[in-house]
Write a protein that holds these residues in place. Structure first.
Motif, short mmCIF file in Angstrom:
data_model
loop_
_atom_site.label_atom_id
_atom_site.label_comp_id
_atom_site.label_asym_id
_atom_site.label_seq_id
_atom_site.Cartn_x
_atom_site.Cartn_y
_atom_site.Cartn_z
N HIS A 195 7.00 32.85 -39.37
CA HIS A 195 6.75 32.29 -41.04
C HIS A 195 8.98 33.11 -41.41
N GLN A 196 9.01 34.14 -40.93
CA GLN A 196 10.38 34.58 -41.24
C GLN A 196 11.76 34.25 -40.90
N TYR A 197 11.54 33.02 -40.11
CA TYR A 197 13.25 32.02 -39.77
C TYR A 197 13.03 30.55 -40.18
N ALA A 198 11.62 30.02 -40.73
CA ALA A 198 12.12 28.63 -40.67
C ALA A 198 12.67 28.50 -41.98
N LYS A 199 12.90 29.24 -43.18
CA LYS A 199 13.49 28.99 -43.85
C LYS A 199 15.28 28.91 -43.70
N LYS A 200 15.11 29.19 -42.52
CA LYS A 200 16.61 29.24 -42.33
C LYS A 200 16.57 28.33 -40.92
N GLY A 201 16.28 27.13 -40.56
CA GLY A 201 16.11 26.74 -39.86
C GLY A 201 15.16 26.94 -38.15
N ILE A 202 15.11 28.03 -38.60
CA ILE A 202 14.32 27.84 -36.97
C ILE A 202 13.53 27.42 -36.46
N GLN A 203 13.54 27.05 -35.45
CA GLN A 203 11.59 26.95 -35.14
C GLN A 203 10.96 26.90 -33.88
N PHE A 204 10.06 27.27 -33.92
CA PHE A 204 9.69 28.49 -32.78
C PHE A 204 8.42 27.11 -32.24
N VAL A 205 8.32 26.65 -30.76
CA VAL A 205 7.13 25.86 -30.36
C VAL A 205 6.85 26.69 -29.00
N GLY A 206 5.41 26.37 -28.80
CA GLY A 206 5.12 27.16 -27.97
C GLY A 206 4.67 25.66 -26.97
N LEU A 207 4.57 26.50 -25.70
CA LEU A 207 4.56 24.90 -24.28
C LEU A 207 3.68 26.39 -23.52
N GLY A 208 2.34 25.55 -23.69
CA GLY A 208 0.98 25.80 -22.64
C GLY A 208 1.36 25.64 -21.14
N VAL A 209 1.14 26.37 -20.59
CA VAL A 209 0.99 27.08 -19.10
C VAL A 209 0.32 26.42 -18.34
N ASP A 210 -0.92 26.00 -19.02
CA ASP A 210 -2.40 25.30 -18.18
C ASP A 210 -2.48 23.92 -19.30
N SER A 211 -3.71 24.00 -19.00
CA SER A 211 -4.43 22.64 -18.85
C SER A 211 -4.89 22.43 -20.81
N ASP A 212 -4.48 21.10 -20.72
CA ASP A 212 -5.16 20.65 -22.20
C ASP A 212 -6.35 20.91 -22.53
N LYS A 213 -7.37 21.78 -21.93
CA LYS A 213 -8.93 22.14 -22.31
C LYS A 213 -9.06 23.12 -22.89
N ASN A 214 -8.20 23.57 -21.64
CA ASN A 214 -7.95 24.96 -21.92
C ASN A 214 -7.19 25.73 -23.42
N VAL A 215 -5.85 25.01 -23.28
CA VAL A 215 -4.56 25.07 -24.75
C VAL A 215 -6.41 24.77 -25.43
N GLN A 216 -6.63 23.80 -26.05
CA GLN A 216 -7.64 23.34 -27.20
C GLN A 216 -8.33 24.11 -27.48
N ALA A 217 -8.96 24.94 -26.36
CA ALA A 217 -10.51 25.86 -26.27
C ALA A 217 -9.27 26.72 -27.44
N PHE A 218 -8.47 27.17 -26.44
CA PHE A 218 -7.97 28.69 -27.11
C PHE A 218 -7.82 28.75 -28.76
N LEU A 219 -7.01 27.29 -29.08
CA LEU A 219 -6.31 27.03 -30.09
C LEU A 219 -7.67 26.99 -31.48
N GLN A 220 -8.58 26.66 -30.83
CA GLN A 220 -10.27 25.97 -31.93
C GLN A 220 -10.65 27.68 -32.56
N LYS A 221 -9.76 29.33 -31.33
CA LYS A 221 -10.60 30.63 -31.98
C LYS A 221 -8.83 30.98 -32.47
#
Length: 183
Positions: A97-123
């Protein structure tokens, strides 16, 4: 008895060598954010691998990270089963949030299974883009210098595609802010 002393001496010597190598690595910045002033061929190759890496969105659709090419980006390799990864996510979201206005993008790369990432992001609500790279993400992280294969691992890439810093382990917000402010 003499043999025991020799083995004890060798064990102590081996521990001292490992400790010295570890301390030297830490003192050179290996335990913190490492700056990269000029892109080496291996760094450029790592960035090219990132843009070409096969990733999927959380809903399973094939995506391309090349859409971030030409923009400053913070790439965070993480996994749902990694306690320190989960612990640092609120800080990453705040910095996003702090750096979005400066054009800096954050990206998460889940080194995990689709199922685990989906379940995690629901919580846990994460408002920056998160993609699933699967366990092949460990190989990509190695290309960026993460030879230990540990998580979390964060890479800052500037708009020209140069690696500005890497961090194995949880980020230190002040250190990351200094790197981002210099972009």
């Amino acid at each position: 008895m003499n043999t025991r002393r020799i083995f004890a001496f060798l064990a102590v010597a081996a521990i001292a060598v490992v400790g010295g190598v570890t301390a030297g690595h830490w003192l050179r910045g290996g335990a913190g954010i490492e700056s990269a002033d000029a892109a080496s061929p291996s760094q450029a190759n790592a960035v090219a691998q990132l843009w070409a890496a096969p990733v999927t969105s959380v809903d399973g659709k094939a995506q391309s990270l090349s859409l971030y090419k030409g923009h400053p980006v913070v790439i965070n390799f993480w996994a749902s089963w990694c306690g320190p990864c989960v612990e640092e996510m609120p800080t990453l979201a705040q910095l996003h949030h702090q750096y979005a206005k400066k054009g800096i993008q954050f990206v998460g790369l889940g080194v995990d299974s689709d199922k685990n990432v989906q379940a995690f992001l629901q919580k846990v609500r994460v408002d920056y883009p998160v993609y699933v790279i699967g366990f092949g993400g460990a190989d990509l992280a190695r290309a960026f210098g993460n030879m230990a294969g540990g998580l979390p691992f964060t890479v800052v890439i500037d708009a020209k595609g140069n690696i500005r810093s890497t961090k194995l382990g949880q980020i230190q917000p002040k250190e990351l802010e200094q790197t981002l402010d210099a972009l």
